[in-house]
Write a protein that holds these residues in place. Structure first.
Motif, PDB file in Angstrom:
ATOM      1  N   TYR A 184       8.999  -2.518  -5.795  1.00  0.00           N
ATOM      2  CA  TYR A 184       7.764  -1.752  -5.934  1.00  0.00           C
ATOM      3  C   TYR A 184       6.769  -2.431  -6.873  1.00  0.00           C
ATOM      4  O   TYR A 184       5.613  -2.010  -6.950  1.00  0.00           O
ATOM      5  CB  TYR A 184       8.072  -0.355  -6.457  1.00  0.00           C
ATOM      6  N   LEU A 185       7.217  -3.452  -7.586  1.00  0.00           N
ATOM      7  CA  LEU A 185       6.359  -4.120  -8.564  1.00  0.00           C
ATOM      8  C   LEU A 185       5.696  -5.338  -7.949  1.00  0.00           C
ATOM      9  O   LEU A 185       6.317  -6.093  -7.204  1.00  0.00           O
ATOM     10  CB  LEU A 185       7.184  -4.526  -9.784  1.00  0.00           C
ATOM     11  N   GLY A 186       4.420  -5.515  -8.259  1.00  0.00           N
ATOM     12  CA  GLY A 186       3.694  -6.651  -7.716  1.00  0.00           C
ATOM     13  C   GLY A 186       2.274  -6.684  -8.222  1.00  0.00           C
ATOM     14  O   GLY A 186       1.917  -5.957  -9.165  1.00  0.00           O
ATOM     15  N   ASP A 187       1.448  -7.496  -7.587  1.00  0.00           N
ATOM     16  CA  ASP A 187       0.081  -7.725  -8.058  1.00  0.00           C
ATOM     17  C   ASP A 187      -0.986  -7.097  -7.163  1.00  0.00           C
ATOM     18  O   ASP A 187      -2.175  -7.320  -7.375  1.00  0.00           O
ATOM     19  CB  ASP A 187      -0.187  -9.228  -8.166  1.00  0.00           C
ATOM     20  N   ALA A 188      -0.592  -6.333  -6.150  1.00  0.00           N
ATOM     21  CA  ALA A 188      -1.578  -5.725  -5.245  1.00  0.00           C
ATOM     22  C   ALA A 188      -2.202  -4.492  -5.888  1.00  0.00           C
ATOM     23  O   ALA A 188      -1.526  -3.707  -6.558  1.00  0.00           O
ATOM     24  CB  ALA A 188      -0.921  -5.354  -3.922  1.00  0.00           C
ATOM     25  N   ALA A 189      -3.493  -4.328  -5.669  1.00  0.00           N
ATOM     26  CA  ALA A 189      -4.200  -3.158  -6.190  1.00  0.00           C
ATOM     27  C   ALA A 189      -4.982  -2.511  -5.054  1.00  0.00           C
ATOM     28  O   ALA A 189      -5.550  -3.198  -4.208  1.00  0.00           O
ATOM     29  CB  ALA A 189      -5.154  -3.562  -7.313  1.00  0.00           C
ATOM     30  N   ILE A 190      -4.977  -1.177  -5.024  1.00  0.00           N
ATOM     31  CA  ILE A 190      -5.797  -0.458  -4.059  1.00  0.00           C
ATOM     32  C   ILE A 190      -6.656   0.536  -4.815  1.00  0.00           C
ATOM     33  O   ILE A 190      -6.208   1.161  -5.786  1.00  0.00           O
ATOM     34  CB  ILE A 190      -4.946   0.258  -2.986  1.00  0.00           C
ATOM     35  N   ASP A 191      -7.910   0.670  -4.403  1.00  0.00           N
ATOM     36  CA  ASP A 191      -8.813   1.597  -5.069  1.00  0.00           C
ATOM     37  C   ASP A 191      -8.335   3.032  -4.854  1.00  0.00           C
ATOM     38  O   ASP A 191      -7.960   3.424  -3.754  1.00  0.00           O
ATOM     39  CB  ASP A 191     -10.228   1.440  -4.517  1.00  0.00           C
ATOM     40  N   GLY A 192      -8.333   3.801  -5.943  1.00  0.00           N
ATOM     41  CA  GLY A 192      -7.856   5.177  -5.906  1.00  0.00           C
ATOM     42  C   GLY A 192      -6.492   5.341  -6.539  1.00  0.00           C
ATOM     43  O   GLY A 192      -6.025   6.473  -6.723  1.00  0.00           O
ATOM     44  N   VAL A 193      -5.823   4.216  -6.875  1.00  0.00           N
ATOM     45  CA  VAL A 193      -4.514   4.250  -7.524  1.00  0.00           C
ATOM     46  C   VAL A 193      -4.563   3.323  -8.738  1.00  0.00           C
ATOM     47  O   VAL A 193      -4.947   2.163  -8.614  1.00  0.00           O
ATOM     48  CB  VAL A 193      -3.391   3.782  -6.573  1.00  0.00           C
ATOM     49  N   HIS A 213     -15.943   4.033  -0.409  1.00  0.00           N
ATOM     50  CA  HIS A 213     -15.572   5.439  -0.528  1.00  0.00           C
ATOM     51  C   HIS A 213     -15.714   5.856  -1.990  1.00  0.00           C
ATOM     52  O   HIS A 213     -16.075   5.021  -2.846  1.00  0.00           O
ATOM     53  CB  HIS A 213     -14.151   5.670   0.011  1.00  0.00           C
ATOM     54  N   PRO A 214     -15.467   7.117  -2.349  1.00  0.00           N
ATOM     55  CA  PRO A 214     -15.735   7.562  -3.720  1.00  0.00           C
ATOM     56  C   PRO A 214     -14.986   6.813  -4.817  1.00  0.00           C
ATOM     57  O   PRO A 214     -15.439   6.788  -5.972  1.00  0.00           O
ATOM     58  CB  PRO A 214     -15.305   9.041  -3.699  1.00  0.00           C
ATOM     59  N   SER A 215     -13.843   6.188  -4.492  1.00  0.00           N
ATOM     60  CA  SER A 215     -13.061   5.500  -5.518  1.00  0.00           C
ATOM     61  C   SER A 215     -13.156   3.984  -5.442  1.00  0.00           C
ATOM     62  O   SER A 215     -12.506   3.285  -6.230  1.00  0.00           O
ATOM     63  CB  SER A 215     -11.583   5.905  -5.415  1.00  0.00           C
ATOM     64  N   GLY A 216     -13.941   3.462  -4.507  1.00  0.00           N
ATOM     65  CA  GLY A 216     -14.044   2.010  -4.380  1.00  0.00           C
ATOM     66  C   GLY A 216     -14.235   1.575  -2.944  1.00  0.00           C
ATOM     67  O   GLY A 216     -15.126   2.075  -2.250  1.00  0.00           O
ATOM     68  N   GLN A 217     -13.368   0.664  -2.480  1.00  0.00           N
ATOM     69  CA  GLN A 217     -13.477   0.158  -1.113  1.00  0.00           C
ATOM     70  C   GLN A 217     -12.096   0.015  -0.487  1.00  0.00           C
ATOM     71  O   GLN A 217     -11.091  -0.120  -1.179  1.00  0.00           O
ATOM     72  CB  GLN A 217     -14.195  -1.202  -1.087  1.00  0.00           C
ATOM     73  N   LEU A 218     -12.065   0.044   0.850  1.00  0.00           N
ATOM     74  CA  LEU A 218     -10.838  -0.172   1.606  1.00  0.00           C
ATOM     75  C   LEU A 218     -11.168  -1.122   2.753  1.00  0.00           C
ATOM     76  O   LEU A 218     -12.124  -0.896   3.497  1.00  0.00           O
ATOM     77  CB  LEU A 218     -10.298   1.157   2.143  1.00  0.00           C
ATOM     78  N   ASN A 219     -10.398  -2.201   2.860  1.00  0.00           N
ATOM     79  CA  ASN A 219     -10.652  -3.204   3.899  1.00  0.00           C
ATOM     80  C   ASN A 219      -9.729  -2.990   5.097  1.00  0.00           C
ATOM     81  O   ASN A 219      -8.531  -2.729   4.940  1.00  0.00           O
ATOM     82  CB  ASN A 219     -10.431  -4.613   3.343  1.00  0.00           C
ATOM     83  N   VAL A 220     -10.292  -3.122   6.286  1.00  0.00           N
ATOM     84  CA  VAL A 220      -9.542  -3.015   7.531  1.00  0.00           C
ATOM     85  C   VAL A 220      -9.722  -4.316   8.306  1.00  0.00           C
ATOM     86  O   VAL A 220     -10.846  -4.727   8.590  1.00  0.00           O
ATOM     87  CB  VAL A 220     -10.027  -1.831   8.386  1.00  0.00           C
ATOM     88  N   LYS A 221      -8.609  -4.944   8.642  1.00  0.00           N
ATOM     89  CA  LYS A 221      -8.637  -6.185   9.422  1.00  0.00           C
ATOM     90  C   LYS A 221      -8.452  -5.835  10.885  1.00  0.00           C
ATOM     91  O   LYS A 221      -7.465  -5.208  11.282  1.00  0.00           O
ATOM     92  CB  LYS A 221      -7.523  -7.127   8.959  1.00  0.00           C
TER      93      LYS A 221
END
Length: 360
Positions: free
Chosen positions: A146-155, A316-324
Protein backbone atom coordinates in the motif's frame (compact mmCIF):
# COMPACT_ATOMS: atom_id res chain seq x y z
CA UNK A 1 -22.09 -13.95 23.91
CA UNK A 2 -24.04 -10.90 22.77
CA UNK A 3 -27.18 -11.07 20.66
CA UNK A 4 -25.79 -9.06 17.73
CA UNK A 5 -24.64 -10.59 14.46
CA UNK A 6 -20.83 -10.61 14.06
CA UNK A 7 -19.75 -10.40 10.42
CA UNK A 8 -16.14 -10.49 9.13
CA UNK A 9 -15.34 -7.13 7.58
CA UNK A 10 -12.43 -5.09 6.24
CA UNK A 11 -12.68 -1.30 6.20
CA UNK A 12 -10.84 0.09 3.18
CA UNK A 13 -10.26 3.34 1.38
CA UNK A 14 -10.57 3.06 -2.35
CA UNK A 15 -9.66 6.22 -4.27
CA UNK A 16 -11.59 9.08 -2.66
CA UNK A 17 -14.22 6.80 -1.08
CA UNK A 18 -14.28 4.59 1.98
CA UNK A 19 -16.40 1.72 3.25
CA UNK A 20 -16.63 -1.86 4.49
CA UNK A 21 -15.64 -4.78 2.26
CA UNK A 22 -17.34 -8.13 2.72
CA UNK A 23 -16.88 -11.57 1.25
CA UNK A 24 -20.14 -12.56 -0.43
CA UNK A 25 -20.25 -15.81 1.57
CA UNK A 26 -20.43 -13.84 4.83
CA UNK A 27 -23.67 -12.05 3.94
CA UNK A 28 -27.17 -13.46 3.40
CA UNK A 29 -27.90 -14.68 -0.13
CA UNK A 30 -31.40 -13.19 0.09
CA UNK A 31 -31.23 -9.61 -1.19
CA UNK A 32 -33.72 -8.15 1.29
CA UNK A 33 -32.00 -9.76 4.26
CA UNK A 34 -28.61 -8.61 2.98
CA UNK A 35 -29.79 -5.03 2.56
CA UNK A 36 -31.27 -4.96 6.04
CA UNK A 37 -27.93 -6.06 7.42
CA UNK A 38 -26.11 -3.34 5.45
CA UNK A 39 -28.49 -0.66 6.71
CA UNK A 40 -27.81 -1.76 10.28
CA UNK A 41 -24.06 -1.92 9.74
CA UNK A 42 -23.92 1.56 8.22
CA UNK A 43 -26.45 3.19 10.58
CA UNK A 44 -28.55 4.64 7.78
CA UNK A 45 -31.58 6.81 8.43
CA UNK A 46 -29.62 9.23 10.63
CA UNK A 47 -27.59 12.17 9.24
CA UNK A 48 -24.51 11.14 11.24
CA UNK A 49 -25.11 7.38 10.89
CA UNK A 50 -24.46 7.43 14.61
CA UNK A 51 -25.54 3.82 15.16
CA UNK A 52 -23.25 2.35 12.49
CA UNK A 53 -19.90 2.70 10.78
CA UNK A 54 -21.03 5.00 7.95
CA UNK A 55 -19.41 8.41 7.88
CA UNK A 56 -22.46 10.61 7.35
CA UNK A 57 -21.52 11.40 3.74
CA UNK A 58 -22.26 9.55 0.47
CA UNK A 59 -18.53 8.97 -0.18
CA UNK A 60 -18.21 7.17 3.17
CA UNK A 61 -21.50 5.28 3.01
CA UNK A 62 -20.48 2.69 0.44
CA UNK A 63 -20.17 -1.09 0.57
CA UNK A 64 -18.23 -3.58 -1.55
CA UNK A 65 -19.19 -7.27 -1.70
CA UNK A 66 -16.58 -9.52 -3.32
CA UNK A 67 -16.75 -13.19 -4.22
CA UNK A 68 -15.69 -15.85 -6.73
CA UNK A 69 -16.24 -15.02 -10.42
CA UNK A 70 -19.58 -15.80 -12.04
CA UNK A 71 -18.39 -15.42 -15.64
CA UNK A 72 -15.45 -16.84 -17.61
CA UNK A 73 -12.42 -14.58 -17.83
CA UNK A 74 -12.96 -12.83 -14.51
CA UNK A 75 -11.04 -13.40 -11.28
CA UNK A 76 -13.67 -12.04 -8.90
CA UNK A 77 -17.19 -10.65 -8.76
CA UNK A 78 -17.66 -7.19 -7.24
CA UNK A 79 -21.08 -5.91 -6.21
CA UNK A 80 -21.22 -2.28 -5.13
CA UNK A 81 -23.91 -0.90 -2.82
CA UNK A 82 -24.55 2.80 -2.25
CA UNK A 83 -26.20 3.00 1.17
CA UNK A 84 -28.15 6.20 1.64
CA UNK A 85 -27.20 8.25 4.67
CA UNK A 86 -30.52 9.95 5.39
CA UNK A 87 -32.87 7.18 4.28
CA UNK A 88 -32.91 3.43 4.72
CA UNK A 89 -32.24 2.67 1.07
CA UNK A 90 -29.62 0.40 -0.48
CA UNK A 91 -29.00 1.09 -4.18
CA UNK A 92 -27.07 -1.49 -6.20
CA UNK A 93 -27.84 0.04 -9.61
CA UNK A 94 -24.51 1.89 -10.08
CA UNK A 95 -20.84 0.94 -9.98
CA UNK A 96 -18.26 2.86 -7.92
CA UNK A 97 -14.84 3.20 -9.48
CA UNK A 98 -13.19 4.59 -6.38
CA UNK A 99 -14.21 1.62 -4.22
CA UNK A 100 -13.20 -0.51 -7.20
CA UNK A 101 -9.59 0.53 -6.59
CA UNK A 102 -9.56 -1.46 -3.35
CA UNK A 103 -11.22 -4.59 -4.77
CA UNK A 104 -7.98 -6.00 -6.17
CA UNK A 105 -5.98 -5.66 -2.93
CA UNK A 106 -8.91 -7.02 -0.90
CA UNK A 107 -9.35 -10.02 -3.22
CA UNK A 108 -5.65 -10.89 -3.08
CA UNK A 109 -5.45 -10.62 0.72
CA UNK A 110 -8.67 -12.63 1.08
CA UNK A 111 -7.10 -15.47 -0.90
CA UNK A 112 -9.42 -15.16 -3.91
CA UNK A 113 -6.57 -14.27 -6.29
CA UNK A 114 -2.98 -15.55 -5.98
CA UNK A 115 -0.40 -12.77 -5.83
CA UNK A 116 2.45 -12.60 -8.32
CA UNK A 117 5.83 -11.02 -7.72
CA UNK A 118 5.92 -7.44 -8.95
CA UNK A 119 2.37 -6.69 -10.13
CA UNK A 120 -0.79 -8.79 -9.94
CA UNK A 121 -3.50 -8.34 -12.55
CA UNK A 122 -6.99 -8.80 -11.12
CA UNK A 123 -9.85 -9.02 -13.63
CA UNK A 124 -12.93 -7.71 -11.86
CA UNK A 125 -16.47 -8.40 -13.02
CA UNK A 126 -18.73 -5.61 -11.82
CA UNK A 127 -22.04 -7.31 -11.14
CA UNK A 128 -23.91 -3.98 -11.11
CA UNK A 129 -23.08 -3.13 -14.71
CA UNK A 130 -22.01 -6.44 -16.24
CA UNK A 131 -18.65 -4.93 -17.22
CA UNK A 132 -15.04 -6.08 -16.80
CA UNK A 133 -12.34 -3.87 -15.32
CA UNK A 134 -8.65 -4.72 -15.03
CA UNK A 135 -6.83 -3.70 -11.85
CA UNK A 136 -3.03 -3.79 -11.66
CA UNK A 137 -2.06 -4.14 -8.00
CA UNK A 138 1.52 -3.68 -6.75
CA UNK A 139 2.62 -6.95 -5.11
CA UNK A 140 6.39 -6.83 -4.60
CA UNK A 141 7.63 -10.02 -2.94
CA UNK A 142 4.22 -11.57 -3.62
CA UNK A 143 2.23 -9.50 -1.12
CA UNK A 144 0.07 -6.40 -1.53
CA UNK A 145 1.91 -3.13 -1.01
CA UNK A 146 0.00 0.00 0.00
CA UNK A 147 3.03 2.28 0.31
CA UNK A 148 4.37 4.20 -2.65
CA UNK A 149 4.83 7.55 -4.34
CA UNK A 150 1.50 7.94 -6.18
CA UNK A 151 -0.75 10.84 -5.21
CA UNK A 152 -4.36 11.50 -6.15
CA UNK A 153 -6.20 14.75 -5.54
CA UNK A 154 -8.75 14.42 -2.75
CA UNK A 155 -6.61 12.05 -0.63
CA UNK A 156 -3.74 13.26 1.60
CA UNK A 157 -0.27 11.78 1.27
CA UNK A 158 1.08 9.18 -1.15
CA UNK A 159 0.46 5.50 -1.71
CA UNK A 160 1.10 2.63 -4.12
CA UNK A 161 -0.43 3.18 -7.57
CA UNK A 162 -3.31 0.98 -8.73
CA UNK A 163 -4.05 1.19 -12.45
CA UNK A 164 -7.68 0.63 -13.43
CA UNK A 165 -8.62 -0.10 -17.04
CA UNK A 166 -12.27 0.05 -18.05
CA UNK A 167 -12.37 -2.28 -21.04
CA UNK A 168 -15.78 -1.27 -22.47
CA UNK A 169 -17.71 1.09 -20.25
CA UNK A 170 -20.42 2.19 -22.70
CA UNK A 171 -23.98 1.19 -21.84
CA UNK A 172 -23.14 0.14 -18.29
CA UNK A 173 -26.78 0.32 -17.15
CA UNK A 174 -28.94 0.78 -20.24
CA UNK A 175 -26.91 -0.97 -22.91
CA UNK A 176 -26.49 2.25 -24.91
CA UNK A 177 -23.99 5.09 -24.77
CA UNK A 178 -26.83 7.56 -25.36
CA UNK A 179 -29.99 5.96 -23.92
CA UNK A 180 -32.23 8.69 -25.35
CA UNK A 181 -30.85 8.03 -28.84
CA UNK A 182 -29.08 11.38 -29.24
CA UNK A 183 -26.10 13.25 -27.76
CA UNK A 184 -28.14 16.27 -26.68
CA UNK A 185 -31.66 16.56 -25.27
CA UNK A 186 -33.52 19.67 -24.18
CA UNK A 187 -35.27 19.27 -20.85
CA UNK A 188 -37.29 22.20 -19.55
CA UNK A 189 -35.36 24.54 -21.82
CA UNK A 190 -31.92 23.25 -20.77
CA UNK A 191 -29.57 21.40 -23.12
CA UNK A 192 -28.29 18.21 -21.48
CA UNK A 193 -26.34 15.12 -22.49
CA UNK A 194 -27.74 11.89 -21.07
CA UNK A 195 -24.85 9.45 -21.24
CA UNK A 196 -24.37 5.93 -19.89
CA UNK A 197 -20.66 5.17 -19.77
CA UNK A 198 -19.39 3.53 -16.56
CA UNK A 199 -22.13 5.53 -14.82
CA UNK A 200 -25.46 6.94 -16.10
CA UNK A 201 -25.12 10.72 -15.97
CA UNK A 202 -26.77 13.94 -17.04
CA UNK A 203 -24.24 16.58 -18.15
CA UNK A 204 -25.26 20.23 -18.05
CA UNK A 205 -23.25 23.37 -18.76
CA UNK A 206 -23.16 25.18 -15.40
CA UNK A 207 -24.10 28.54 -16.88
CA UNK A 208 -27.34 27.06 -18.23
CA UNK A 209 -28.77 26.87 -14.69
CA UNK A 210 -27.16 30.03 -13.33
CA UNK A 211 -23.99 28.57 -11.82
CA UNK A 212 -20.36 29.38 -12.59
CA UNK A 213 -19.13 25.80 -12.17
CA UNK A 214 -16.35 26.99 -9.84
CA UNK A 215 -18.38 27.03 -6.64
CA UNK A 216 -17.07 24.90 -3.79
CA UNK A 217 -18.89 21.72 -2.92
CA UNK A 218 -20.10 23.33 0.31
CA UNK A 219 -21.50 26.33 -1.57
CA UNK A 220 -23.40 24.11 -3.98
CA UNK A 221 -24.74 21.91 -1.17
CA UNK A 222 -26.10 25.03 0.54
CA UNK A 223 -27.91 26.25 -2.59
CA UNK A 224 -31.31 24.61 -2.12
CA UNK A 225 -32.80 26.26 -5.20
CA UNK A 226 -30.04 24.90 -7.44
CA UNK A 227 -30.31 21.42 -5.90
CA UNK A 228 -34.07 21.36 -6.44
CA UNK A 229 -33.58 22.46 -10.06
CA UNK A 230 -31.01 19.73 -10.63
CA UNK A 231 -33.29 17.10 -9.08
CA UNK A 232 -36.20 18.11 -11.31
CA UNK A 233 -33.98 17.81 -14.39
CA UNK A 234 -32.49 14.52 -13.12
CA UNK A 235 -35.90 12.91 -12.62
CA UNK A 236 -36.93 13.91 -16.14
CA UNK A 237 -33.62 12.65 -17.56
CA UNK A 238 -34.06 9.33 -15.75
CA UNK A 239 -37.41 8.81 -17.46
CA UNK A 240 -35.97 9.63 -20.88
CA UNK A 241 -33.06 7.26 -20.28
CA UNK A 242 -35.42 4.38 -19.56
CA UNK A 243 -34.49 4.22 -15.87
CA UNK A 244 -38.06 4.85 -14.71
CA UNK A 245 -38.79 6.84 -11.56
CA UNK A 246 -35.32 7.60 -10.14
CA UNK A 247 -36.39 9.43 -6.97
CA UNK A 248 -35.05 6.57 -4.82
CA UNK A 249 -32.10 5.79 -7.11
CA UNK A 250 -28.70 7.45 -7.13
CA UNK A 251 -28.52 7.43 -10.94
CA UNK A 252 -28.38 9.27 -13.22
CA UNK A 253 -25.79 11.54 -11.61
CA UNK A 254 -26.10 15.27 -12.42
CA UNK A 255 -22.83 16.88 -13.54
CA UNK A 256 -22.19 20.59 -14.04
CA UNK A 257 -19.47 21.30 -16.62
CA UNK A 258 -17.60 24.49 -17.49
CA UNK A 259 -14.37 25.65 -19.08
CA UNK A 260 -11.21 24.93 -17.07
CA UNK A 261 -9.16 27.53 -15.23
CA UNK A 262 -6.23 25.48 -13.89
CA UNK A 263 -4.66 24.01 -17.00
CA UNK A 264 -7.06 21.08 -17.41
CA UNK A 265 -9.36 20.27 -20.30
CA UNK A 266 -12.72 20.67 -18.56
CA UNK A 267 -14.01 21.66 -15.12
CA UNK A 268 -16.78 19.69 -13.39
CA UNK A 269 -18.97 19.51 -10.32
CA UNK A 270 -20.30 15.97 -9.87
CA UNK A 271 -23.38 15.28 -7.72
CA UNK A 272 -24.11 12.01 -5.87
CA UNK A 273 -26.94 12.96 -6.72
CA UNK A 274 -28.13 15.27 -3.91
CA UNK A 275 -24.75 16.47 -2.69
CA UNK A 276 -21.74 17.69 -4.64
CA UNK A 277 -18.85 15.22 -4.59
CA UNK A 278 -15.82 16.67 -2.76
CA UNK A 279 -13.68 15.53 -5.70
CA UNK A 280 -14.87 13.27 -8.55
CA UNK A 281 -16.10 9.71 -8.93
CA UNK A 282 -13.82 7.49 -11.00
CA UNK A 283 -16.73 6.12 -13.01
CA UNK A 284 -17.94 9.68 -13.50
CA UNK A 285 -14.55 10.66 -14.88
CA UNK A 286 -14.70 7.83 -17.43
CA UNK A 287 -18.12 8.96 -18.66
CA UNK A 288 -17.23 12.65 -18.72
CA UNK A 289 -14.03 11.98 -20.66
CA UNK A 290 -15.93 9.83 -23.14
CA UNK A 291 -18.47 12.61 -23.62
CA UNK A 292 -15.63 15.04 -24.34
CA UNK A 293 -14.40 12.94 -27.28
CA UNK A 294 -17.86 12.16 -28.69
CA UNK A 295 -19.24 14.58 -31.28
CA UNK A 296 -22.35 16.57 -30.45
CA UNK A 297 -22.41 16.31 -26.65
CA UNK A 298 -22.56 19.38 -24.42
CA UNK A 299 -19.05 18.44 -23.25
CA UNK A 300 -17.54 18.16 -26.73
CA UNK A 301 -19.15 21.45 -27.76
CA UNK A 302 -17.47 23.03 -24.73
CA UNK A 303 -13.95 21.59 -25.10
CA UNK A 304 -13.75 21.34 -28.90
CA UNK A 305 -12.91 18.37 -31.09
CA UNK A 306 -10.80 15.76 -29.26
CA UNK A 307 -9.96 12.29 -30.51
CA UNK A 308 -8.14 9.36 -28.86
CA UNK A 309 -5.50 8.42 -28.07
CA UNK A 310 -5.12 11.19 -25.52
CA UNK A 311 -4.99 11.97 -21.82
CA UNK A 312 -7.84 14.21 -20.72
CA UNK A 313 -7.50 16.20 -17.50
CA UNK A 314 -10.70 16.90 -15.55
CA UNK A 315 -10.69 19.66 -12.94
CA UNK A 316 -12.82 19.10 -9.82
CA UNK A 317 -13.21 20.71 -6.36
CA UNK A 318 -10.12 18.97 -4.94
CA UNK A 319 -7.79 19.20 -7.93
CA UNK A 320 -7.61 17.20 -11.16
CA UNK A 321 -8.12 13.64 -12.38
CA UNK A 322 -6.53 12.34 -15.59
CA UNK A 323 -8.19 9.79 -17.87
CA UNK A 324 -6.16 8.01 -20.55
CA UNK A 325 -8.30 7.13 -23.56
CA UNK A 326 -7.57 4.95 -26.56
CA UNK A 327 -9.46 2.68 -28.95
CA UNK A 328 -9.29 -1.10 -29.01
CA UNK A 329 -11.35 -3.20 -31.41
CA UNK A 330 -13.55 -0.20 -32.14
CA UNK A 331 -14.32 0.45 -28.45
CA UNK A 332 -13.04 3.13 -26.11
CA UNK A 333 -10.73 1.91 -23.35
CA UNK A 334 -10.26 4.23 -20.36
CA UNK A 335 -7.41 4.06 -17.86
CA UNK A 336 -7.26 5.81 -14.48
CA UNK A 337 -4.67 5.77 -11.70
CA UNK A 338 -6.02 5.34 -8.16
CA UNK A 339 -4.69 4.34 -4.74
CA UNK A 340 -6.16 2.33 -1.86
CA UNK A 341 -5.43 1.47 1.75
CA UNK A 342 -6.49 -1.22 4.20
CA UNK A 343 -7.72 0.61 7.31
CA UNK A 344 -9.12 -2.02 9.66
CA UNK A 345 -10.15 -5.64 9.71
CA UNK A 346 -12.16 -7.63 12.21
CA UNK A 347 -15.87 -8.02 12.80
CA UNK A 348 -18.69 -5.54 12.38
CA UNK A 349 -21.87 -6.02 14.39
CA UNK A 350 -25.41 -5.81 13.05
CA UNK A 351 -28.81 -6.24 14.62
CA UNK A 352 -30.48 -9.57 13.78
CA UNK A 353 -32.69 -9.40 10.68
CA UNK A 354 -35.79 -10.05 12.79
CA UNK A 355 -35.17 -6.76 14.65
CA UNK A 356 -34.61 -4.63 11.55
CA UNK A 357 -37.12 -2.62 9.57
CA UNK A 358 -37.70 -3.26 5.87
CA UNK A 359 -35.18 -1.93 3.37
CA UNK A 360 -36.70 0.23 0.66
Amino acid sequence: MNDLLAIPCVLMRGGTSKGPFFLARDLPADTRERDRILLSVMGSGHPLQIDGIGGGNPVTSKVAIVGPPSIPGADVDYLFAQVRVDQQIVDTSPNCGNMLAAVGPFAIEAGLVPARRGTTLVRIYNVNTGKLIDAEVPTPDGVVSYLGDAAIDGVPGRAAPIALTFMDAAGARTGQLFPTGKPVDVIDGVAVTCIDCAMPMMLIEAAAIGASGFETAAELNADRQLLERLETLRIAAGERMGLGDVRNQVTPKPVLISRPNSGGDINVRYFMPHQCHPSLATTGAVGIATACITDGTVASLLVGARKPPLVLSIEHPSGQLNVKLHERDGKIVAGILRTARRLFDGQVFAKPVTQLGCAA
